[in-house]
Design a protein around this motif. Structure first.
Motif, PDB file in Angstrom:
ATOM      1  N   ASP A  47       0.851  -1.185   0.000  1.00 57.46           N
ATOM      2  CA  ASP A  47       0.000   0.000   0.000  1.00 57.46           C
ATOM      3  C   ASP A  47       0.893   1.243   0.000  1.00 57.46           C
ATOM      4  O   ASP A  47       2.078   1.163  -0.338  1.00 57.46           O
ATOM      5  N   ASP A  48       0.359   2.387   0.392  1.00 53.36           N
ATOM      6  CA  ASP A  48       1.085   3.651   0.244  1.00 53.36           C
ATOM      7  C   ASP A  48       2.451   3.656   0.921  1.00 53.36           C
ATOM      8  O   ASP A  48       3.413   4.227   0.404  1.00 53.36           O
ATOM      9  N   GLN A  49       2.562   3.029   2.082  1.00 47.38           N
ATOM     10  CA  GLN A  49       3.796   3.141   2.863  1.00 47.38           C
ATOM     11  C   GLN A  49       4.604   1.851   2.930  1.00 47.38           C
ATOM     12  O   GLN A  49       5.783   1.889   3.271  1.00 47.38           O
ATOM     13  N   HIS A  50       3.987   0.723   2.633  1.00 45.22           N
ATOM     14  CA  HIS A  50       4.657  -0.554   2.881  1.00 45.22           C
ATOM     15  C   HIS A  50       4.469  -1.496   1.699  1.00 45.22           C
ATOM     16  O   HIS A  50       3.449  -2.174   1.608  1.00 45.22           O
ATOM     17  N   PHE A  51       5.427  -1.525   0.804  1.00 45.53           N
ATOM     18  CA  PHE A  51       5.416  -2.438  -0.329  1.00 45.53           C
ATOM     19  C   PHE A  51       6.390  -3.591  -0.091  1.00 45.53           C
ATOM     20  O   PHE A  51       7.393  -3.456   0.616  1.00 45.53           O
ATOM     21  N   SER A  52       6.103  -4.706  -0.723  1.00 45.42           N
ATOM     22  CA  SER A  52       7.040  -5.831  -0.718  1.00 45.42           C
ATOM     23  C   SER A  52       8.218  -5.513  -1.612  1.00 45.42           C
ATOM     24  O   SER A  52       8.266  -4.480  -2.287  1.00 45.42           O
ATOM     25  N   GLU A  53       9.175  -6.404  -1.643  1.00 48.41           N
ATOM     26  CA  GLU A  53      10.246  -6.316  -2.628  1.00 48.41           C
ATOM     27  C   GLU A  53       9.667  -6.598  -4.018  1.00 48.41           C
ATOM     28  O   GLU A  53       8.573  -7.142  -4.149  1.00 48.41           O
ATOM     29  N   TRP A  54      10.389  -6.248  -5.061  1.00 49.39           N
ATOM     30  CA  TRP A  54       9.993  -6.604  -6.420  1.00 49.39           C
ATOM     31  C   TRP A  54      10.283  -8.084  -6.655  1.00 49.39           C
ATOM     32  O   TRP A  54      11.361  -8.585  -6.312  1.00 49.39           O
ATOM     33  N   ASN A  55       9.323  -8.796  -7.215  1.00 48.44           N
ATOM     34  CA  ASN A  55       9.466 -10.199  -7.574  1.00 48.44           C
ATOM     35  C   ASN A  55       9.236 -10.360  -9.072  1.00 48.44           C
ATOM     36  O   ASN A  55       8.767  -9.424  -9.734  1.00 48.44           O
ATOM     37  N   GLN A  56       9.516 -11.545  -9.592  1.00 45.98           N
ATOM     38  CA  GLN A  56       9.366 -11.788 -11.028  1.00 45.98           C
ATOM     39  C   GLN A  56       8.599 -13.081 -11.288  1.00 45.98           C
ATOM     40  O   GLN A  56       8.657 -14.017 -10.496  1.00 45.98           O
ATOM     41  N   PHE A  57       7.880 -13.122 -12.410  1.00 49.98           N
ATOM     42  CA  PHE A  57       7.289 -14.359 -12.920  1.00 49.98           C
ATOM     43  C   PHE A  57       7.228 -14.244 -14.443  1.00 49.98           C
ATOM     44  O   PHE A  57       7.308 -13.145 -15.000  1.00 49.98           O
ATOM     45  N   ILE A  58       7.078 -15.381 -15.091  1.00 48.95           N
ATOM     46  CA  ILE A  58       6.957 -15.393 -16.551  1.00 48.95           C
ATOM     47  C   ILE A  58       5.604 -15.984 -16.918  1.00 48.95           C
ATOM     48  O   ILE A  58       5.166 -16.981 -16.335  1.00 48.95           O
ATOM     49  N   THR A  59       4.915 -15.353 -17.850  1.00 51.21           N
ATOM     50  CA  THR A  59       3.641 -15.880 -18.301  1.00 51.21           C
ATOM     51  C   THR A  59       3.864 -17.106 -19.181  1.00 51.21           C
ATOM     52  O   THR A  59       4.931 -17.307 -19.755  1.00 51.21           O
ATOM     53  N   ALA A  60       2.825 -17.925 -19.290  1.00 53.24           N
ATOM     54  CA  ALA A  60       2.893 -19.119 -20.127  1.00 53.24           C
ATOM     55  C   ALA A  60       2.834 -18.736 -21.598  1.00 53.24           C
ATOM     56  O   ALA A  60       2.435 -17.627 -21.958  1.00 53.24           O
ATOM     57  N   SER A  61       3.203 -19.680 -22.444  1.00 52.93           N
ATOM     58  CA  SER A  61       3.000 -19.513 -23.873  1.00 52.93           C
ATOM     59  C   SER A  61       1.541 -19.825 -24.197  1.00 52.93           C
ATOM     60  O   SER A  61       0.896 -20.627 -23.521  1.00 52.93           O
ATOM     61  N   GLU A  62       1.020 -19.198 -25.228  1.00 52.34           N
ATOM     62  CA  GLU A  62      -0.373 -19.442 -25.607  1.00 52.34           C
ATOM     63  C   GLU A  62      -0.518 -20.763 -26.362  1.00 52.34           C
ATOM     64  O   GLU A  62      -1.612 -21.328 -26.429  1.00 52.34           O
ATOM     65  N   LYS A  63       0.590 -21.270 -26.894  1.00 50.90           N
ATOM     66  CA  LYS A  63       0.542 -22.468 -27.721  1.00 50.90           C
ATOM     67  C   LYS A  63       1.239 -23.634 -27.019  1.00 50.90           C
ATOM     68  O   LYS A  63       1.848 -23.484 -25.969  1.00 50.90           O
ATOM     69  N   LEU A  64       1.139 -24.795 -27.621  1.00 51.69           N
ATOM     70  CA  LEU A  64       1.832 -25.973 -27.115  1.00 51.69           C
ATOM     71  C   LEU A  64       3.331 -25.705 -27.121  1.00 51.69           C
ATOM     72  O   LEU A  64       3.904 -25.362 -28.156  1.00 51.69           O
ATOM     73  N   LYS A  65       3.946 -25.851 -25.960  1.00 54.61           N
ATOM     74  CA  LYS A  65       5.378 -25.608 -25.819  1.00 54.61           C
ATOM     75  C   LYS A  65       5.896 -26.426 -24.639  1.00 54.61           C
ATOM     76  O   LYS A  65       5.240 -26.518 -23.606  1.00 54.61           O
ATOM     77  N   SER A  66       7.076 -27.020 -24.776  1.00 57.53           N
ATOM     78  CA  SER A  66       7.638 -27.854 -23.711  1.00 57.53           C
ATOM     79  C   SER A  66       7.772 -27.070 -22.412  1.00 57.53           C
ATOM     80  O   SER A  66       8.153 -25.893 -22.419  1.00 57.53           O
ATOM     81  N   PHE A  67       7.455 -27.733 -21.301  1.00 51.64           N
ATOM     82  CA  PHE A  67       7.626 -27.115 -19.987  1.00 51.64           C
ATOM     83  C   PHE A  67       7.719 -28.213 -18.939  1.00 51.64           C
ATOM     84  O   PHE A  67       7.410 -29.386 -19.195  1.00 51.64           O
ATOM     85  N   THR A  68       8.138 -27.796 -17.737  1.00 54.91           N
ATOM     86  CA  THR A  68       8.241 -28.708 -16.599  1.00 54.91           C
ATOM     87  C   THR A  68       7.474 -28.141 -15.426  1.00 54.91           C
ATOM     88  O   THR A  68       7.501 -26.934 -15.179  1.00 54.91           O
ATOM     89  N   PHE A  69       6.769 -29.013 -14.699  1.00 52.06           N
ATOM     90  CA  PHE A  69       6.172 -28.611 -13.435  1.00 52.06           C
ATOM     91  C   PHE A  69       6.524 -29.640 -12.370  1.00 52.06           C
ATOM     92  O   PHE A  69       6.913 -30.775 -12.695  1.00 52.06           O
ATOM     93  N   LEU A  70       6.431 -29.258 -11.112  1.00 48.19           N
ATOM     94  CA  LEU A  70       6.723 -30.154  -9.994  1.00 48.19           C
ATOM     95  C   LEU A  70       5.430 -30.541  -9.288  1.00 48.19           C
ATOM     96  O   LEU A  70       4.506 -29.729  -9.170  1.00 48.19           O
ATOM     97  N   TYR A  71       5.398 -31.774  -8.813  1.00 48.45           N
ATOM     98  CA  TYR A  71       4.209 -32.313  -8.132  1.00 48.45           C
ATOM     99  C   TYR A  71       4.614 -32.862  -6.778  1.00 48.45           C
ATOM    100  O   TYR A  71       5.615 -33.574  -6.657  1.00 48.45           O
ATOM    101  N   PHE A  72       3.809 -32.507  -5.751  1.00 46.84           N
ATOM    102  CA  PHE A  72       4.080 -32.918  -4.374  1.00 46.84           C
ATOM    103  C   PHE A  72       2.856 -33.614  -3.782  1.00 46.84           C
ATOM    104  O   PHE A  72       1.729 -33.135  -3.927  1.00 46.84           O
ATOM    105  N   GLY A  73       3.093 -34.725  -3.097  1.00 47.64           N
ATOM    106  CA  GLY A  73       2.039 -35.351  -2.302  1.00 47.64           C
ATOM    107  C   GLY A  73       1.922 -34.667  -0.949  1.00 47.64           C
ATOM    108  O   GLY A  73       2.384 -33.547  -0.752  1.00 47.64           O
ATOM    109  N   ASP A  74       1.340 -35.368   0.014  1.00 46.93           N
ATOM    110  CA  ASP A  74       1.041 -34.791   1.330  1.00 46.93           C
ATOM    111  C   ASP A  74       2.290 -34.243   2.022  1.00 46.93           C
ATOM    112  O   ASP A  74       3.357 -34.860   2.003  1.00 46.93           O
ATOM    113  N   ILE A  75       2.102 -33.100   2.673  1.00 47.72           N
ATOM    114  CA  ILE A  75       3.120 -32.510   3.552  1.00 47.72           C
ATOM    115  C   ILE A  75       2.693 -32.758   4.988  1.00 47.72           C
ATOM    116  O   ILE A  75       3.296 -33.509   5.714  1.00 47.72           O
ATOM    117  N   GLN A  76       1.686 -32.053   5.440  1.00 43.01           N
ATOM    118  CA  GLN A  76       0.879 -32.286   6.638  1.00 43.01           C
ATOM    119  C   GLN A  76       1.600 -32.109   7.967  1.00 43.01           C
ATOM    120  O   GLN A  76       1.171 -31.326   8.795  1.00 43.01           O
TER     121      GLN A  76
END
Length: 411
Positions: free
Chosen positions: A120-149
Motif C-alpha cells: 500500500d502507500d507506505q509498505h510495499f514488498s520487494e519486487w518479484n518476477q514471474f513469466i507468463t505461459a506460452s499461448e501455444k503448445l510448448k515444452s515445460f516442466t512442473f513439480l508435483y508434491f504429495g502430502d506434507i501435513q
C-alpha cells in the motif's frame, strides 16, 4: 559517582533489553501492515493473466499491486501498471483479525517476464518476477508434491529447497492436498509459508484441498462439513468449477495441457458430471488430473472405491493421460489402466500416481499389486514432470536428488 561492576552490568543489560524490546515494538507496528504470505497462482488462462495473494495483520490505506515488463523496468520513463486489490477480513479468533488481499493481473502478454510488488502507500514488498505461459503448445516442466501435513517447517523445508535446486525453472508447483494437518489452524499455514520461503513469490502454486483442509467429519454435523475458512483467503484459484466448489475444483490450460483439479471430499457425482463437460470441450494435446484421495488406494487403512465408479469411466472415455494423488502417505505408480484393468503393451491407458512429500508414512497393502508398476514407502519425494509435444517425462526424486522412479508416456 563510582559505579560498581555489578551496577555497570545491570545498567548495560537494562539498556540492551530496552533497545531489543523497543525495537521489536517498532518493528511489530511495521510488520502489521507489511505484506506477508505472498503467493502466485495460475489463472484459467495463464498466458495472459496471473493471480497474486498476500496478507497483512492490519488494514492498509490502499492495498494494491504494481506490475511492469522486466525489459522496461530500468527505463526512467516507464511506470508500472497499478491493480487495486480485493480485500477480505478474516477473524482468526475473538481477538485477532487479519486481512487477505488478492489481485489478478490481466491483459498480460504470453511468454513475457514481469516484475511485480504488492502493498500500500507506505509498505510495499520487494519486487518479484514471474513469466507468463506460452499461448501455444510448448515444452515445460512442473513439480508435483504429495502430502506434507506434519513437521511442515522443520522437515518439509528440505524437500522444497531440494526441489527448487533440482528444477529452478519449473512453470509451477502442483500440490495434491494436505498441505497442513489442521486447515483451520493459522499457525500451520504460517509454517507452510515459512517452509516455502520466497519460492511462491516467483513460482506459482496450484493447490487442491485434501481431507485435512476440511474438519474431521467424524466429529461434526454434516452441515458444518465445509472447507477451512483459511483456504480461499490464502489463494486466488480459478473459479470455473461446479457451484459451491469454486477454487477447490477447477481446470486450467498450460502450453498444450488441460489440467483438472478435483476435490475428493464432497459432491463427487456433481464433479463427475462437470468433469465430463470439461473434457468433452477439451482441445489440448494432453490431459492431467489431480485429486487428493486415490482411485486405487495402496493404504492398509482404507479402500475407497466410489472414484472407480464415478471418475474412471470419464477418465477412460476422454483418454486422461495421468492422475496425480496423495493421501496414502506412501508411493505407487500403476501400469497404464483402462476399465480398472492393465492394458496390453502399447495400448492407451491412464497412469495413476500416489506420492508423499512429508515425514508421515503408512504401511502398504497388496490389494492392487496386479495393477502396480512400482510401490514404496518411508521416503519423502518430489516429482518433476516435463511435457513435450509427443512425450511426457516423469521423474520422482528423493531428498538426495536421487531418481526414485521414472517413466514416459508417448502420444
Amino acid at each position: 559517582m563510582k559505579i560498581s561492576k555489578i551496577n555497570r552490568y545491570l545498567l548495560f543489560a537494562g539498556l540492551a533489553l530496552f533497545l531489543i524490546f523497543g525495537h521489536a515494538r517498532a518493528d511489530g507496528n511495521t510488520l502489521n501492515v507489511f505484506p506477508e504470505r505472498i503467493v502466485l497462482n495460475l489463472t484459467q488462462t495463464p498466458y495472459n493473466s496471473q493471480a497474486v495473494t498476500w496478507r497483512t495483520q492490519k488494514m492498509g490505506t490502499s492495498p494494491r499491486a504494481q506490475i511492469i515488463r522486466v525489459s522496461e523496468f530500468s527505463s526512467l520513463e516507464s511506470t508500472p501498471k497499478i491493480f487495486s486489490a480485493r480485500t477480505s477480513a478474516v477473524d482468526l479468533d475473538k481477538k485477532t483479525t487479519v486481512y487477505h488481499h488478492s489481485v489478478v493481473f490481466n491483459s498480460l502478454e504470453p511468454n513475457v517476464l514481469y516484475a511485480y510488488r504488492v502493498g500500500d502507500d507506505q509498505h510495499f514488498s520487494e519486487w518479484n518476477q514471474f513469466i507468463t505461459a506460452s499461448e501455444k503448445l510448448k515444452s515445460f516442466t512442473f513439480l508435483y508434491f504429495g502430502d506434507i501435513q506434519n513437521q511442515i517447517q522443520s522437515m518439509c523445508s528440505r524437500v522444497f529447497r531440494t526441489a527448487f535446486q533440482k528444477q529452478p525453472d519449473a512453470g509451477f508447483w502442483l500440490f495434491a492436498g494436505d498441505m497442513v494437518d489442521n486447515g483451520d489452524d493459522d499457525k500451520e499455514w504460517k509454517e507452510f509459508f515459512n517452509a516455502m520461503g520466497w519460492i511462491p513469490r516467483t513460482i506459482p502454486l496450484m493447490l487442491l484441498p485434501g481431507n485435512h483442509e476440511y474438519p474431521d467429519r467424524r466429529f461434526i454435523p454434516l452441515e458444518d462439513y465445509k472447507i477451512s475458512k483459511l483456504w480461499r483467503p490464502h489463494f486466488t484459484l480459478p473459479e470455473n468449477g461446479p457451484k459451491d466448489l469454486e477454487e477447490t475444483v477447477f481446470s486450467f490450460e498450460y502450453q498444450g495441457v488441460c489440467f483438472v483439479m478435483l476435490n475428493g471430499n464432497e459432491l463427487i457425482e456433481k464433479q463427475a458430471k462437470w468433469l465430463e463437460k470439461i473434457l468433452s470441450k477439451n482441445r489440448q494435446h494432453w490431459v492431467i488430473v489431480s485429486i487428493h484421495q486415490p482411485v486405487y488406494s495402496i493404504s492398509k487403512r482404507r479402500n475407497r472405491t466410489d472414484f472407480q465408479k464415478f471418475f474412471v469411466p470419464v477418465f477412460d472415455r476422454f483418454s486422461v493421460d495421468l492422475v496425480l494423488q496423495g493421501h496414502d502417505h506412501a508411493y505407487s505408480r500403476t501400469f497404464p489402466l483402462r476399465n480398472n484393468q492393465r492394458v496390453p503393451d502399447k495400448e492407451k491407458g491412464t497412469v495413476y500416481v500416489i506420492s508423499i512429500a512429508g515425514p508421515k508414512f503408512y504401511p502398504i497393502s497388496s490389494r492392487y499389486d496386479h495393477l502396480m508398476a512400482k510401490t514404496g514407502s518411508r521416503e519423502p519425494l518430489f516429482q518433476s514432470i516435463r511435457v513435450d509435444a509427443d512425450t511426457l517425462h516423469y521423474t520422482s526424486y528423493n531428498i538426495m536428488k536421487q531418481v526414485y522412479d521414472s517413466f514416459e508416456i508417448h502420444k
